[in-house]
Each structure stands twice: as structure tokens, then as C-alpha cells.
Design an enzyme around this catalytic site. Structure first.
Site, PDB file in Angstrom:
ATOM      1  N   LYS A  54       0.836  -1.215   0.000  1.00  0.00           N
ATOM      2  CA  LYS A  54       0.000   0.000   0.000  1.00  0.00           C
ATOM      3  C   LYS A  54       0.866   1.258   0.000  1.00  0.00           C
ATOM      4  O   LYS A  54       0.604   2.201  -0.736  1.00  0.00           O
ATOM      5  CB  LYS A  54      -0.931   0.000   1.221  1.00  0.00           C
ATOM      6  CG  LYS A  54      -2.087  -0.986   1.085  1.00  0.00           C
ATOM      7  CD  LYS A  54      -2.841  -1.178   2.387  1.00  0.00           C
ATOM      8  CE  LYS A  54      -3.853  -2.299   2.259  1.00  0.00           C
ATOM      9  NZ  LYS A  54      -4.477  -2.680   3.527  1.00  0.00           N
ATOM     10  N   GLN A  98      -4.228  -0.827   9.650  1.00  0.00           N
ATOM     11  CA  GLN A  98      -4.213  -2.200   9.142  1.00  0.00           C
ATOM     12  C   GLN A  98      -4.818  -3.158  10.175  1.00  0.00           C
ATOM     13  O   GLN A  98      -4.397  -3.168  11.336  1.00  0.00           O
ATOM     14  CB  GLN A  98      -2.771  -2.611   8.798  1.00  0.00           C
ATOM     15  CG  GLN A  98      -2.654  -3.972   8.156  1.00  0.00           C
ATOM     16  CD  GLN A  98      -3.323  -4.055   6.781  1.00  0.00           C
ATOM     17  OE1 GLN A  98      -3.176  -3.175   5.955  1.00  0.00           O
ATOM     18  NE2 GLN A  98      -4.063  -5.117   6.553  1.00  0.00           N
ATOM     19  N   ASP A 121     -10.755   3.357   3.915  1.00  0.00           N
ATOM     20  CA  ASP A 121     -11.113   1.929   3.873  1.00  0.00           C
ATOM     21  C   ASP A 121     -12.630   1.769   3.739  1.00  0.00           C
ATOM     22  O   ASP A 121     -13.119   0.738   3.279  1.00  0.00           O
ATOM     23  CB  ASP A 121     -10.661   1.239   5.168  1.00  0.00           C
ATOM     24  CG  ASP A 121      -9.484   0.293   4.947  1.00  0.00           C
ATOM     25  OD1 ASP A 121      -9.252  -0.100   3.788  1.00  0.00           O
ATOM     26  OD2 ASP A 121      -8.817  -0.045   5.941  1.00  0.00           O
TER      27      ASP A 121
END
Ligand code: NAD
Length: 296
Positions: A54, A98, A121
Site C-alpha cells: 500500500k 491495518q 477503507d
């Protein structure tokens, strides 16, 4: 029949290039450098790999990449304070923590601590509410990736029978919402569904988001249907080695389906490209600019 392979790596490269071009315009014309902050707690090897790809992709699309690593034993308060600093930082447009998080930390609290405007997200309950009521907002990356891949095959999804296996808040449910917005007829199957193979055989498109290696078999699929495999499962490859497989028994399903995503190289790379798109979108929203005309 041998299915057409939906090359997620190639499609993601095209989307990333479009995002990179749009980022350049936003930076040059409006002096806004979209920035994504990624927070990793601990040193889970799978999370390390995801986070590395990412952050590398963020830089590759001309965006600012910030990375924060916190120790595995970090108290919940400290993580929440870090998120609050990022919420307040005007140079940070997207925040990603994460998952999974260690047991002393309540993931729900962490997800809810990220302000919805920076929730790239798309896991915040407000973001989920906007999606389910059809209001504009961030769309979770993996479901968005699935829709884009399905549209590469079908163009319009209107009127198609779509079967989603899995009802998680981060994949199955938002994917079903997006399919409804695309005017598909949607069936959501899950662990308590009776006769899952029969339900799957209804699908013009089947999305597998379960987390069970190669569960979806060839005879579950209507000949010619499209199969989008979200699953990421690490299994033994013999001689002490491991490999990644999806939720779909790829070789046998590819004999029946009309089109199929491979694992790896399908939904995974598209998910990361959609994260870049979401960060750009968030930067535009936070600065009163129209949403980027990318990936529609
Ligand atoms: P989850 O565990 O939260 O949800 C799994 C869902 O599958 C549940 O809703 C459950 O009802 C359903 N299920 C479980 N067993 C079943 C069965 N036997 N029959 C039918 N349904 C069953 O998982 P998740 O977070 O939604 O992730 C699903 C998979 O997708 C995992 O393999 C995950 O690693 C992968 N994933 C991939 C990406 C990507 O970028 N490619 C992103 C997110 C998740």
C-alpha cells in the site's frame, strides 16, 4: 468451456495510471498533495506485506505516503491518540489502520475514531450508512474493486442475478449494496444458507468472499457465469512451502465459467488501486473539489 481470465493486475495498472494523472492535476492546479497515512500495530507478517504494497503504491501514484508503526503491546489510548493527530493533520487525507489489531485493542473503537471524511477503507458506520442509503461518500475498496472487475466483463450489471457468498461488514454487505445500486438482483449467501451450490447456480455473477480455500466447486457454477474470487487463503504447497489460493477451486471452475478472476492477480491488486482512488477522492472532498472523474 475455458473461462476468460479477468486480469486484475492489468486492470489495476490502468486504474492506478488514471489516479496518478488525476493526482498530478490536483497537485498542480490546486496545490493539494493527497496524502495517505497507514498505521500498523505489531509485526504480523501478512499485515507487513499488505502495508508495504500500500505504501509503495501510494508513492507510485504521486501521493504522499506516511507510515506509522506502533508496538504490538501499544495501549488502545495511544493508538486512538495517534488517530486523532492524523484526523487533525490537514496534510493527511486518508487514514488506514491495518487490521487485524492485537487483542487489547477494540477494532470497532479504532474504526469509529477515524473521521468519516478520511475513512478511505470505508469501514466507519457512517460510511456504511451513506452507502446503504445511496448517498455520496467513500465506497469500501474491495467491494468497489469487485464491481469494477464485474463491469469489465458485463458493462452494465442491471438485471443480472448476482450471488454474494459472505455477509461481512467489510466485503459481503457493502458489495451487496453496490450491486443493488447497479440494479442487479442480489442474493446474499452465508454460513447458514441451505444448499449453497444450488443458490450459486442461480448466479450470472458469483462473488466468493468467505475465507475458505477452494470451497466453490465447478458444479456450483452456471455455465458461462462470471466468478469473482475475493478470498485470500494461505495453504500448504508441499515441502514446507505455502501458496495463496482463493475461495474458488480455480482450475475446475475455469472449465465452466465464462470469466474468472485469478488469485493472486484478481481482486487483490484492484483493491489497492481502489484505495488510491479513495484517497484522491477524500482529498477532493476535504478541499471542496468535485470528485475525480476516474474509475467510473
Ligand atoms: P469474514 O470471516 O468476516 O466473513 C466470511 C463470511 O463468509 C461470513 O459472512 C460467513 O457467514 C461466510 N461463510 C463462512 N463459512 C461459510 C460457508 N461454509 N458457507 C457460506 N458462507 C460462509 O471474512 P471477510 O473479511 O469478508 O473476508 C473474506 C475473504 O476475503 C477472506 O479470505 C479474506 O482474506 C478475503 N479478503 C480479500 C481482500 C482482497 O483485497 N482481495 C480484502 C478483504 C478480504
Amino acid at each position: 468451456m475455458t473461462a476468460r481470465i479477468i486480469d486484475g493486475t492489468d486492470i489495476a495498472a490502468g486504474l492506478s495510471q488514471a489516479v496518478a494523472d488525476a493526482v498530478k492535476h490536483v497537485t498542480e492546479d490546486h496545490r493539494i498533495e493527497p496524502g495517505l497515512a497507514v498505521v500498523l500495530v505489531g509485526d504480523n507478517p501478512a499485515s507487513e506485506i499488505y502495508v508495504r504494497s500500500k505504501t509503495a503504491k501510494t508513492a507510485a501514484v504521486n501521493m504522499r505516503s506516511l507510515f506509522y508503526r506502533l508496538p504490538v503491546a501499544v495501549p488502545e489510548d495511544e493508538l486512538l491518540e495517534q488517530i486523532e493527530r492524523l484526523n487533525q493533520d490537514a496534510t493527511v487525507h486518508g487514514i488506514l489502520v491495518q487490521l487485524p489489531l492485537p487483542p487489547q485493542i477494540d477494532s470497532r473503537k479504532v474504526i469509529e475514531a477515524i473521521i468519516p471524511l478520511k475513512d478511505v477503507d470505508g469501514f466507519h458506520p457512517l460510511t456504511a450508512g451513506l452507502l446503504s442509503t445511496g448517498l455520496p461518500g467513500i465506497v469500501p475498496c474491495t467491494p468497489l474493486a469487485c464491481i469494477m472487475l464485474a463491469k469489465k466483463v458485463h458493462g452494465s450489471l442491471a438485471g443480472l442475478e448476482a450471488v454474494v457468498i459472505g455477509r461481512s461488514n467489510i466485503v459481503g454487505k457493502p458489495l451487496a449494496q453496490l450491486l443493488l445500486m447497479e440494479n442487479a438482483t442480489v442474493t446474499i449467501a452465508h454460513s447458514k444458507t441451505r444448499d449453497l451450490p444450488e443458490v450459486c447456480r442461480r448466479g450470472d455473477i458469483v462473488f466468493a468472499a468467505v475465507g475458505r480455500a477452494e470451497m466453490v466447486r465447478g458444479d456450483w457454477i452456471k455455465p458461462g457465469a462470471t466468478v469473482i474470487d475475493v478470498g485470500i487463503n494461505r495453504v500448504s504447497a508441499g515441502q514446507g512451502k505455502t501458496k495463496i489460493v482463493g475461495d474458488v477451486a480455480y482450475t475446475q471452475v475455469a472449465e465452466i465459467a465464462g470469466a474468472i478472476t485469478p488469485v493472486p492477480g484478481g481482486v487483490g491488486p484492484m483493491t489497492i488501486a481502489c484505495l488510491m482512488l479513495n484517497t484522491l477522492k477524500a482529498a477532493c472532498m476535504q478541499n471542496g473539489l468535485p470528485p475525480p472523474n476516474v474509475g467510473a
